[in-house]
Design an enzyme around this catalytic site. Structure first.
Site, PDB file in Angstrom:
ATOM      1  N   GLU A  56       5.886  -0.279  -6.059  1.00  0.00           N
ATOM      2  CA  GLU A  56       5.743   1.250  -6.265  1.00  0.00           C
ATOM      3  C   GLU A  56       4.738   1.071  -7.208  1.00  0.00           C
ATOM      4  OE1 GLU A  56       8.822   4.539  -6.364  1.00  0.00           O
ATOM      5  OE2 GLU A  56       9.118   2.583  -7.973  1.00  0.00           O
ATOM      6  N   ARG A 109      10.642   1.045  -2.682  1.00  0.00           N
ATOM      7  CA  ARG A 109      10.725   2.306  -2.128  1.00  0.00           C
ATOM      8  C   ARG A 109       9.914   2.790  -0.483  1.00  0.00           C
ATOM      9  NH1 ARG A 109      11.678   4.703  -7.673  1.00  0.00           N
ATOM     10  NH2 ARG A 109      14.107   4.750  -7.056  1.00  0.00           N
TER      11      ARG A 109
END
Length: 238
Positions: A56, A109
């Site tokens: 991320e 993610r």
């Protein structure tokens, strides 16, 4: 190349060495709450030389032209949630569309999970109605027009109490004001999305891992994921 593009290029270059570009690497997205073990999962897969691991882009969120947008969002969410989430969607979209030099790509993610955070901001009244419309319209446009394909979603399902303790232990300064109540909200929304699959459509098969286990037990589960990713499913990449 824009300053954001240069920053993303340097961020990705630190995680992979480019050989040839795969048009469609087998792509896995690791989803879960704050402190659910996503970074630990990614670290386990950095040892394999056939995999691009994309974390991320927190460092980008911490330095937007010298401004720590992540910290602003946590300290004043009513003011900065829309701005922060707009930037998150942009940076995650760039990671999704990055042409990997490896046959496998694992992401921390995804642009899909940004919709979970939009939903939580909407329920918490942190966004005005028009801001919700703008973010959701942008998300829908990305789904229809960008080449975003995910082959597998791994959900590290971890209880809010556990992630709260982990978050306190690692002590990131931006997370000092994150409450157990907030972590419960994020957990519930992830469960609606990936466990019960009632919130909105799921873009790929979902593998659920118990994130409450010890590090040693988690590593054993990650090894099972390795066999799934690099096995028959991985052979289906284009």
């Amino acid at each position: 190349m824009t300053s954001l593009g240069k920053s993303l290029f340097l961020l990705i270059k630190m995680t992979t060495s480019v050989c040839k570009l795969y048009k469609r690497p087998f792509t896995v997205c690791i989803e879960g709450n704050i402190g659910s073990g996503k970074t630990t999962f990614l670290s386990h897969f950095k040892q394999f030389n056939n995999t691009t691991v994309l974390q991320e882009p927190v460092e980008l969120w911490r330095n937007v032209a010298g401004t720590n947008l992540l910290e602003l969002m946590y300290t004043n969410p009513k003011r900065y949630s829309f701005l922060f989430q707009s930037y998150v969607q942009l940076t995650m979209l760039q990671l999704h569309t990055y042409e990997s030099g490896m046959p496998y790509k694992i992401m921390e993610r995804s642009v899909f999970s940004s919709r979970c955070f939009i939903e939580n901001m909407k329920r918490s009244k942190l966004l005005q109605d028009v801001e919700v419309v703008v973010l959701e319209d942008w998300y829908d446009w990305c789904m229809q027009n960008a080449n975003i394909v995910t082959d597998l979603i791994i959900y590290l399902r971890t209880s809010p109490d556990v992630v709260y303790q982990r978050m306190k232990t690692r002590a990131r300064k931006e997370e000092n004001c994150v409450s157990l109540e907030y972590l419960q909200q994020i957990h519930n929304i992830h469960d609606e999305w990936l466990y019960h699959q009632t919130l909105f459509s799921v873009s790929a098969p979902v593998l659920i891992i118990d994130g409450n286990k010890s590090l040693q037990e988690m590593v054993a589960q990650f090894e099972n994921c390795k066999d799934l990713i690099f096995g028959k499913k991985g052979e289906k990449r284009n």
